[in-house]
Write an enzyme that holds these catalytic residues in place. Structure first.
Site, PDB file in Angstrom:
ATOM      1  N   ARG A 266       0.830  -1.219   0.000  1.00 43.83           N
ATOM      2  CA  ARG A 266       0.000   0.000   0.000  1.00 43.83           C
ATOM      3  C   ARG A 266       0.865   1.269   0.000  1.00 43.83           C
ATOM      4  O   ARG A 266       0.534   2.270   0.621  1.00 43.83           O
ATOM      5  CB  ARG A 266      -0.961   0.029   1.200  1.00 43.83           C
ATOM      6  CG  ARG A 266      -1.938  -1.105   1.258  1.00 43.83           C
ATOM      7  CD  ARG A 266      -2.886  -1.145   0.070  1.00 43.83           C
ATOM      8  NE  ARG A 266      -3.746  -2.293   0.178  1.00 43.83           N
ATOM      9  CZ  ARG A 266      -3.435  -3.508  -0.282  1.00 43.83           C
ATOM     10  NH1 ARG A 266      -2.307  -3.696  -0.946  1.00 43.83           N
ATOM     11  NH2 ARG A 266      -4.260  -4.517  -0.123  1.00 43.83           N
TER      12      ARG A 266
ATOM     13  N   SER B  55     -10.772  -0.762   3.473  1.00 44.70           N
ATOM     14  CA  SER B  55      -9.945  -0.955   4.676  1.00 44.70           C
ATOM     15  C   SER B  55      -9.464   0.392   5.183  1.00 44.70           C
ATOM     16  O   SER B  55      -8.803   1.122   4.444  1.00 44.70           O
ATOM     17  CB  SER B  55      -8.716  -1.803   4.355  1.00 44.70           C
ATOM     18  OG  SER B  55      -9.120  -3.012   3.800  1.00 44.70           O
TER      19      SER B  55
ATOM     20  N   GLU C  82      -4.745   3.527   6.166  1.00 51.40           N
ATOM     21  CA  GLU C  82      -4.531   3.327   4.725  1.00 51.40           C
ATOM     22  C   GLU C  82      -5.225   4.464   3.971  1.00 51.40           C
ATOM     23  O   GLU C  82      -4.770   4.924   2.931  1.00 51.40           O
ATOM     24  CB  GLU C  82      -5.111   1.961   4.328  1.00 51.40           C
ATOM     25  CG  GLU C  82      -5.018   1.683   2.854  1.00 51.40           C
ATOM     26  CD  GLU C  82      -5.546   0.296   2.486  1.00 51.40           C
ATOM     27  OE1 GLU C  82      -5.309  -0.677   3.223  1.00 51.40           O
ATOM     28  OE2 GLU C  82      -6.219   0.210   1.439  1.00 51.40           O
TER      29      GLU C  82
HETATM   30  C1  LIG Z   1     -15.506  -0.829  -0.812  1.00 53.30           C
HETATM   31  C2  LIG Z   1     -14.056  -0.519  -1.051  1.00 53.30           C
HETATM   32  C3  LIG Z   1     -13.167  -1.565  -1.239  1.00 53.30           C
HETATM   33  C4  LIG Z   1     -11.811  -1.301  -1.459  1.00 53.30           C
HETATM   34  N1  LIG Z   1     -10.965  -2.360  -1.655  1.00 53.30           N
HETATM   35  C5  LIG Z   1      -9.648  -2.142  -1.875  1.00 53.30           C
HETATM   36  C6  LIG Z   1      -8.763  -3.239  -2.081  1.00 53.30           C
HETATM   37  O1  LIG Z   1      -9.162  -4.395  -2.090  1.00 53.30           O
HETATM   38  N2  LIG Z   1      -7.442  -2.961  -2.280  1.00 53.30           N
HETATM   39  C7  LIG Z   1      -6.966  -1.683  -2.313  1.00 53.30           C
HETATM   40  O2  LIG Z   1      -5.752  -1.513  -2.505  1.00 53.30           O
HETATM   41  N3  LIG Z   1      -7.787  -0.613  -2.114  1.00 53.30           N
HETATM   42  C8  LIG Z   1      -9.110  -0.818  -1.905  1.00 53.30           C
HETATM   43  N4  LIG Z   1      -9.950   0.248  -1.695  1.00 53.30           N
HETATM   44  C9  LIG Z   1      -9.401   1.617  -1.661  1.00 53.30           C
HETATM   45  C10 LIG Z   1      -9.527   2.391  -2.990  1.00 53.30           C
HETATM   46  O3  LIG Z   1     -10.544   1.884  -3.799  1.00 53.30           O
HETATM   47  C11 LIG Z   1      -8.222   2.367  -3.795  1.00 53.30           C
HETATM   48  O4  LIG Z   1      -7.171   2.900  -3.020  1.00 53.30           O
HETATM   49  C12 LIG Z   1      -8.320   3.181  -5.094  1.00 53.30           C
HETATM   50  O5  LIG Z   1      -7.157   3.006  -5.862  1.00 53.30           O
HETATM   51  C13 LIG Z   1      -8.562   4.661  -4.855  1.00 53.30           C
HETATM   52  O6  LIG Z   1      -8.873   5.231  -6.107  1.00 53.30           O
HETATM   53  P1  LIG Z   1      -9.610   6.624  -6.216  1.00 53.30           P
HETATM   54  O7  LIG Z   1      -9.589   7.026  -7.649  1.00 53.30           O
HETATM   55  O8  LIG Z   1     -10.954   6.548  -5.593  1.00 53.30           O
HETATM   56  O9  LIG Z   1      -8.646   7.534  -5.367  1.00 53.30           O
HETATM   57  P2  LIG Z   1      -9.008   8.845  -4.480  1.00 53.30           P
HETATM   58  O10 LIG Z   1      -9.669   8.398  -3.228  1.00 53.30           O
HETATM   59  O11 LIG Z   1      -9.721   9.822  -5.332  1.00 53.30           O
HETATM   60  O12 LIG Z   1      -7.556   9.344  -4.165  1.00 53.30           O
HETATM   61  C14 LIG Z   1      -6.695   8.613  -3.320  1.00 53.30           C
HETATM   62  C15 LIG Z   1      -5.350   9.349  -3.176  1.00 53.30           C
HETATM   63  O13 LIG Z   1      -4.668   9.346  -4.416  1.00 53.30           O
HETATM   64  C16 LIG Z   1      -4.463  10.684  -4.897  1.00 53.30           C
HETATM   65  N5  LIG Z   1      -4.702  10.617  -6.338  1.00 53.30           N
HETATM   66  C17 LIG Z   1      -5.804  10.135  -6.952  1.00 53.30           C
HETATM   67  N6  LIG Z   1      -5.647  10.185  -8.283  1.00 53.30           N
HETATM   68  C18 LIG Z   1      -4.438  10.706  -8.518  1.00 53.30           C
HETATM   69  C19 LIG Z   1      -3.697  11.028  -9.711  1.00 53.30           C
HETATM   70  N7  LIG Z   1      -4.183  10.809 -10.926  1.00 53.30           N
HETATM   71  N8  LIG Z   1      -2.460  11.575  -9.566  1.00 53.30           N
HETATM   72  C20 LIG Z   1      -1.934  11.808  -8.335  1.00 53.30           C
HETATM   73  N9  LIG Z   1      -2.582  11.547  -7.190  1.00 53.30           N
HETATM   74  C21 LIG Z   1      -3.818  10.989  -7.280  1.00 53.30           C
HETATM   75  C22 LIG Z   1      -5.463  11.540  -4.151  1.00 53.30           C
HETATM   76  O14 LIG Z   1      -5.046  12.882  -4.038  1.00 53.30           O
HETATM   77  C23 LIG Z   1      -5.512  10.819  -2.812  1.00 53.30           C
HETATM   78  O15 LIG Z   1      -4.412  11.192  -2.009  1.00 53.30           O
HETATM   79  C24 LIG Z   1     -11.337   0.017  -1.477  1.00 53.30           C
HETATM   80  C25 LIG Z   1     -12.249   1.081  -1.283  1.00 53.30           C
HETATM   81  C26 LIG Z   1     -13.586   0.810  -1.078  1.00 53.30           C
HETATM   82  C27 LIG Z   1     -14.549   1.950  -0.902  1.00 53.30           C
END
Ligand SMILES: Cc1cc2nc3c(=O)[nH]c(=O)nc-3n(C[C@H](O)[C@H](O)[C@H](O)COP(=O)(O)OP(=O)(O)OC[C@H]3O[C@@H](n4cnc5c(N)ncnc54)[C@H](O)[C@@H]3O)c2cc1C
Length: 339
Positions: free
Chosen positions: A164, A239, A335
């Site tokens: 992570r 998580s 996380e």
């Molecule tokens: C139900 C559920 C299940 C999940 N299961 C998992 C799992 O199994 N494994 C796992 O690893 N994660 C999991 N996650 C967490 C999450 O889905 C991941 O971390 C995902 O990659 C986040 O993507 P996002 O676009 O929503 O990021 P955001 O929440 O929009 O951003 C997350 C971070 O990344 C930064 N960021 C986003 N996009 C960019 C970009 N293009 N350039 C630079 N910085 C950026 C943001 O500023 C922020 O700091 C889960 C979440 C939920 C709600």
């Protein structure tokens, strides 16, 4: 590129927290992103890059510019009989991209089915699930330096992926906007990972005899739907904490006091302990505090039942950390990105 003012971020985060962004804009191309980084509204304000908002906890209004990434596109970069290399726009939806691969029988990301969010956020924390991490298929990550607008291509080693973790969350935090990622997937001779018990159980239950990209993806989707709360129905960010790792001698001492403590191998010969188990042992599983709480099936997931406040969820996470530390002498680290 229009910049809006005073935008409610509730529809843009899966925790469904109400918080206002002073400025808000959507970026749909590298050109737009570069223009934005030269603009006054960018230079004069702090900024937050937003993907699907599924790894965020907003604890207050954001007094700056929120940049929603919607850079789309999937291109074939290289291909032979065995593998294919794809370049994917950072604003593509991750699960839809996995379904694109599954429908073409491309192997490598099937275990990462149904993870919410965007492709561009996936390398940020090296998303992982069911024995697979995205680092295994990433060829490189293209990102725009916020201060100069210059494009940098980071190869896998430069991304410094860990559990992570990546360079974008550590040394280069808040310095780059990820615009696309390039990954290499198998077209045949797939290397399936079914090491997580639940996968083999589900495949057996469903009478799957021949392993395939689609069969594994279906099994993962089935398991995840039965275990994790759907953010469309209950606000959450997956998580909340990372699984902590301890030295083997620390683990042996813990095992003496808590013989049922589960574990699995971590990085650098450390032992990983499921954070959900530690939290459950402290009595938090299923606890509700007004409209927020700890999920009843998965203690690692904090939830907002509706109208919950980000600060209160942050306080709940601190209380959980304190009780786990008091009982096990283990520090839990978030996380989720707390803003
Ligand atoms: C139900 C559920 C299940 C999940 N299961 C998992 C799992 O199994 N494994 C796992 O690893 N994660 C999991 N996650 C967490 C999450 O889905 C991941 O971390 C995902 O990659 C986040 O993507 P996002 O676009 O929503 O990021 P955001 O929440 O929009 O951003 C997350 C971070 O990344 C930064 N960021 C986003 N996009 C960019 C970009 N293009 N350039 C630079 N910085 C950026 C943001 O500023 C922020 O700091 C889960 C979440 C939920 C709600």
């Amino acid at each position: 590129m229009a910049v809006q003012e005073n935008i409610d971020l509730l529809p843009f985060n899966t925790f469904k927290i109400k918080a206002n962004a002073r400025y808000f804009t959507v970026v749909t191309s590298v050109r737009e992103a570069k223009d934005l980084f030269k603009s006054d509204v960018f230079r004069q304000n702090k900024s937050l890059i937003l993907g699907g908002g599924s790894n965020l906890l907003l604890t207050k209004d954001f007094d700056g510019l929120v940049i929603k990434n919607e850079i789309k596109g999937i291109d074939i970069v290289d291909e032979n009989d065995d593998v294919i290399t794809l370049r994917v726009g950072a604003g593509e939806n991750w699960h839809e991209f996995v379904m694109y691969c599954v429908s073409r029988d491309l192997g490598g990301v099937e275990n990462l089915s149904l993870i919410p969010g965007t492709v561009g956020a996936a390398p940020m924390q090296n998303i992982g699930a069911y024995g697979v991490e995205i680092k295994e298929v990433i060829h490189n990550v293209e990102a725009i330096e916020l201060s100069t607008g210059a494009i940098h291509v980071f190869n896998r080693a430069e991304c410094a992926f860990g559990y992570r973790e990546s360079v974008f969350k550590q040394q280069l935090k808040d310095r780059y906007f990820i615009s696309s990622i390039t990954l290499t997937l198998t077209k045949r001779n797939h290397r399936f990972n079914t090491s997580y018990g639940a996968i083999t159980d589900v495949l057996k239950e469903k009478n799957v005899r021949d392993l395939s990209v689609k069969a594994i993806s279906d099994a993962i989707i089935f398991i995840r739907k039965s275990k994790l709360p759907d953010p469309v129905l209950i606000g959450n960010a997956g998580s909340f904490f990372k699984n902590p790792s301890v030295d083997p001698h620390v683990f042996e001492a813990l095992k003496k006091n808590f013989p049922a403590i589960p574990s699995f191998p971590g990085e650098n010969n450390l032992i990983k302990i499921p954070a959900g188990w530690l939290i459950e042992q402290c009595g938090w599983k299923g606890k509700t505090l007004e409209n927020i709480g700890v999920h009843k099936h998965q203690a690692l997931v904090l939830v907002n039942y509706g109208g919950g406040d980000g600060k209160k969820i942050q306080q709940l996470s601190r209380d959980i950390q304190a009780s786990v530390e008091a009982k096990f002498n283990i520090k839990l680290h978030a996380e989720v990105n707390i803003i």
